[in-house]
Design an enzyme around this catalytic site. Structure first.
Site, PDB file in Angstrom:
ATOM      1  N   MET A  77       8.743   2.500  -5.711  1.00  0.00           N
ATOM      2  CA  MET A  77       7.587   3.424  -5.140  1.00  0.00           C
ATOM      3  C   MET A  77       7.712   4.762  -4.796  1.00  0.00           C
ATOM      4  O   MET A  77       8.785   5.079  -4.018  1.00  0.00           O
ATOM      5  CB  MET A  77       7.251   2.624  -3.762  1.00  0.00           C
ATOM      6  CG  MET A  77       6.931   1.170  -3.829  1.00  0.00           C
ATOM      7  SD  MET A  77       5.501   0.953  -4.950  1.00  0.00           S
ATOM      8  CE  MET A  77       4.241   1.917  -3.870  1.00  0.00           C
ATOM      9  N   HIS A 135      -1.576  -3.389 -14.095  1.00  0.00           N
ATOM     10  CA  HIS A 135      -0.859  -3.556 -12.885  1.00  0.00           C
ATOM     11  C   HIS A 135      -1.807  -3.917 -11.738  1.00  0.00           C
ATOM     12  O   HIS A 135      -3.032  -3.468 -11.574  1.00  0.00           O
ATOM     13  CB  HIS A 135      -0.162  -2.091 -12.365  1.00  0.00           C
ATOM     14  CG  HIS A 135       0.533  -2.100 -11.382  1.00  0.00           C
ATOM     15  ND1 HIS A 135       1.682  -2.679 -11.300  1.00  0.00           N
ATOM     16  CD2 HIS A 135       0.408  -1.916 -10.153  1.00  0.00           C
ATOM     17  CE1 HIS A 135       2.516  -2.633 -10.358  1.00  0.00           C
ATOM     18  NE2 HIS A 135       1.660  -2.110  -9.381  1.00  0.00           N
ATOM     19  N   ASP A 177      -2.014  -4.986  -7.720  1.00  0.00           N
ATOM     20  CA  ASP A 177      -1.456  -4.767  -6.407  1.00  0.00           C
ATOM     21  C   ASP A 177      -2.276  -5.600  -5.530  1.00  0.00           C
ATOM     22  O   ASP A 177      -3.190  -5.856  -5.194  1.00  0.00           O
ATOM     23  CB  ASP A 177      -1.902  -3.121  -6.138  1.00  0.00           C
ATOM     24  CG  ASP A 177      -1.217  -2.014  -6.605  1.00  0.00           C
ATOM     25  OD1 ASP A 177       0.112  -2.280  -6.834  1.00  0.00           O
ATOM     26  OD2 ASP A 177      -1.657  -1.248  -7.207  1.00  0.00           O
ATOM     27  N   GLY A 222       0.136   0.893  -0.119  1.00  0.00           N
ATOM     28  CA  GLY A 222      -1.001   0.428   0.855  1.00  0.00           C
ATOM     29  C   GLY A 222      -2.169   1.090   0.352  1.00  0.00           C
ATOM     30  O   GLY A 222      -3.279   0.563   0.608  1.00  0.00           O
ATOM     31  N   PHE A 223      -2.056   2.340  -0.046  1.00  0.00           N
ATOM     32  CA  PHE A 223      -3.307   3.155  -0.525  1.00  0.00           C
ATOM     33  C   PHE A 223      -3.021   3.808  -1.940  1.00  0.00           C
ATOM     34  O   PHE A 223      -1.923   4.207  -2.170  1.00  0.00           O
ATOM     35  CB  PHE A 223      -3.849   4.084   0.326  1.00  0.00           C
ATOM     36  CG  PHE A 223      -4.282   3.299   1.590  1.00  0.00           C
ATOM     37  CD1 PHE A 223      -5.697   2.852   1.855  1.00  0.00           C
ATOM     38  CD2 PHE A 223      -3.186   3.064   2.709  1.00  0.00           C
ATOM     39  CE1 PHE A 223      -5.826   1.972   2.999  1.00  0.00           C
ATOM     40  CE2 PHE A 223      -3.638   2.404   3.830  1.00  0.00           C
ATOM     41  CZ  PHE A 223      -4.800   2.105   4.080  1.00  0.00           C
ATOM     42  N   ASP A 268       5.621   3.705  -9.476  1.00  0.00           N
ATOM     43  CA  ASP A 268       4.300   3.430  -8.903  1.00  0.00           C
ATOM     44  C   ASP A 268       3.962   4.448  -7.998  1.00  0.00           C
ATOM     45  O   ASP A 268       4.625   4.567  -6.684  1.00  0.00           O
ATOM     46  CB  ASP A 268       4.171   2.158  -8.474  1.00  0.00           C
ATOM     47  CG  ASP A 268       2.720   1.791  -8.133  1.00  0.00           C
ATOM     48  OD1 ASP A 268       1.858   2.592  -8.179  1.00  0.00           O
ATOM     49  OD2 ASP A 268       2.392   0.786  -7.470  1.00  0.00           O
ATOM     50  N   GLY A 269       2.999   5.317  -8.169  1.00  0.00           N
ATOM     51  CA  GLY A 269       2.330   6.222  -7.001  1.00  0.00           C
ATOM     52  C   GLY A 269       2.382   7.826  -7.633  1.00  0.00           C
ATOM     53  O   GLY A 269       3.595   8.395  -7.893  1.00  0.00           O
ATOM     54  N   GLY A 270       1.379   8.348  -7.418  1.00  0.00           N
ATOM     55  CA  GLY A 270       1.299   9.681  -8.121  1.00  0.00           C
ATOM     56  C   GLY A 270       1.568  10.090  -9.436  1.00  0.00           C
ATOM     57  O   GLY A 270       1.723  11.079  -9.629  1.00  0.00           O
ATOM     58  N   GLY A 294      -2.715   4.823 -11.465  1.00  0.00           N
ATOM     59  CA  GLY A 294      -4.156   4.358 -10.862  1.00  0.00           C
ATOM     60  C   GLY A 294      -5.405   5.282 -11.063  1.00  0.00           C
ATOM     61  O   GLY A 294      -6.112   5.180 -12.037  1.00  0.00           O
ATOM     62  N   HIS A 313       2.347  -6.861  -8.231  1.00  0.00           N
ATOM     63  CA  HIS A 313       3.045  -6.397  -7.424  1.00  0.00           C
ATOM     64  C   HIS A 313       2.831  -6.938  -5.941  1.00  0.00           C
ATOM     65  O   HIS A 313       1.707  -6.698  -5.354  1.00  0.00           O
ATOM     66  CB  HIS A 313       2.935  -4.609  -7.421  1.00  0.00           C
ATOM     67  CG  HIS A 313       3.513  -4.136  -6.449  1.00  0.00           C
ATOM     68  ND1 HIS A 313       3.290  -2.657  -6.132  1.00  0.00           N
ATOM     69  CD2 HIS A 313       4.777  -4.167  -5.757  1.00  0.00           C
ATOM     70  CE1 HIS A 313       4.352  -2.295  -5.079  1.00  0.00           C
ATOM     71  NE2 HIS A 313       5.101  -3.053  -4.791  1.00  0.00           N
ATOM     72  N   SER A 358      -3.213   0.727 -12.933  1.00  0.00           N
ATOM     73  CA  SER A 358      -3.483  -0.004 -11.573  1.00  0.00           C
ATOM     74  C   SER A 358      -4.919  -0.266 -11.279  1.00  0.00           C
ATOM     75  O   SER A 358      -5.709   0.792 -10.912  1.00  0.00           O
ATOM     76  CB  SER A 358      -2.599   0.883 -10.580  1.00  0.00           C
ATOM     77  OG  SER A 358      -3.061   0.211  -9.289  1.00  0.00           O
ATOM     78  N   MET A 383       2.975  -6.924  -2.479  1.00  0.00           N
ATOM     79  CA  MET A 383       3.397  -6.201  -1.185  1.00  0.00           C
ATOM     80  C   MET A 383       2.891  -6.998   0.114  1.00  0.00           C
ATOM     81  O   MET A 383       1.646  -6.639   0.668  1.00  0.00           O
ATOM     82  CB  MET A 383       2.633  -4.844  -1.106  1.00  0.00           C
ATOM     83  CG  MET A 383       3.285  -3.863  -2.042  1.00  0.00           C
ATOM     84  SD  MET A 383       2.178  -2.503  -2.367  1.00  0.00           S
ATOM     85  CE  MET A 383       0.770  -2.788  -3.439  1.00  0.00           C
ATOM     86  N   MET A 393      -1.868  -6.895  -1.495  1.00  0.00           N
ATOM     87  CA  MET A 393      -1.568  -6.517  -0.110  1.00  0.00           C
ATOM     88  C   MET A 393      -2.071  -7.418   0.831  1.00  0.00           C
ATOM     89  O   MET A 393      -3.302  -7.815   0.696  1.00  0.00           O
ATOM     90  CB  MET A 393      -2.240  -5.175   0.036  1.00  0.00           C
ATOM     91  CG  MET A 393      -1.817  -3.955  -1.057  1.00  0.00           C
ATOM     92  SD  MET A 393      -2.488  -2.396  -0.641  1.00  0.00           S
ATOM     93  CE  MET A 393      -2.074  -1.435  -2.047  1.00  0.00           C
TER      94      MET A 393
END
Length: 219
Positions: A137, A33, A35, A142-143, A175-177, A197, A66, A8, A68, A37
């Site tokens: 998600m 990826h 993002d 958002g972050f 997506d995330g962590g 990311g 993606h 990402s 958002m 926003m």
């Protein structure tokens, strides 16, 4: 389905974004990826079609946009025209989800639905046979750099079970962590595409990190 790693660029160094994209491509990434926003749907503002178009010029990899954002249908065509190969919209942001999916597909891109951590699979309604992928998600959008929310495992497992029971072909993206230490466990739940990311862009060696992820995926 093949297991795909998607760095990402939200976590990349934007002062040298072109170099960062080339670096992860050379390191063995499968997808870039991207993002998007808008400061309304999520509390942050990132990038738009012009930046995606610039990224498209420097990589041969598929680009996963993606969205958002609120009112995603107004912007889908711009992102596909700019070079997006995958486009996902949030079930929470689209009033007419089926229409959104049809629009993305009509423009020649793979169509996906994104689900926030609190959103159940049932929120998608009767549309699973219309989508190419579902983005789960595992952090609040958002972050970057947030911790993985473990409840996402249940959601992924539910989607994987539905996919097998109904003989559907959609991919499951997360997506995330995601990091080297948990990617095998995430994969075992049924994930096909792994967005990472900070785990990649904040590492000392992109190629080594992606190689470690692939070894973990192979067990």
């Amino acid at each position: 389905m093949p297991k795909l790693i998607a760095p990402s660029i939200l976590s990349a160094d934007f002062s040298r974004l072109g170099d960062e994209v080339r670096a992860v491509e050379a390191a063995g990434a499968d997808i870039i990826h991207f993002d998007v926003m808008d400061g309304h749907f999520v509390p942050n503002i990132t990038v738009g079609p012009l930046v995606l178009e610039a990224v498209r010029k420097i990589t041969r990899l598929p680009i996963d946009a993606h969205l958002m954002i609120d009112h995603p249908d107004q912007y889908v065509a711009e992102f596909v025209k700019a070079g997006a190969n995958y486009v996902s919209v949030h079930v929470e942001a689209s009033r007419h989800l089926h229409r959104s999916i049809q629009l993305i597909r009509s423009l020649g891109a793979k169509a996906g639905i994104a689900l926030n951590p609190h959103t159940p699979v049932a929120a998608m309604g009767y549309i699973l046979d219309e989508v190419d992928f579902i983005l789960v998600m595992t952090v609040n959008p958002g972050f970057g750099g947030q911790k993985f929310i473990p409840a996402a495992f249940k959601k992924v497992a539910e989607l994987d079970q539905m996919r097998r029971e109904h003989k559907l072909n959609f991919e499951i993206e997360i997506d995330g962590g995601v990091k080297v230490e948990n990617i095998a466990e995430v994969s075992a739940a049924g994930v096909d595409i792994f967005v990472a990311g900070s785990a990649i862009f904040q590492s000392n060696n992109y190629a080594d990190t992606i190689a470690q992820m692939r070894r973990a995926l192979k067990g």
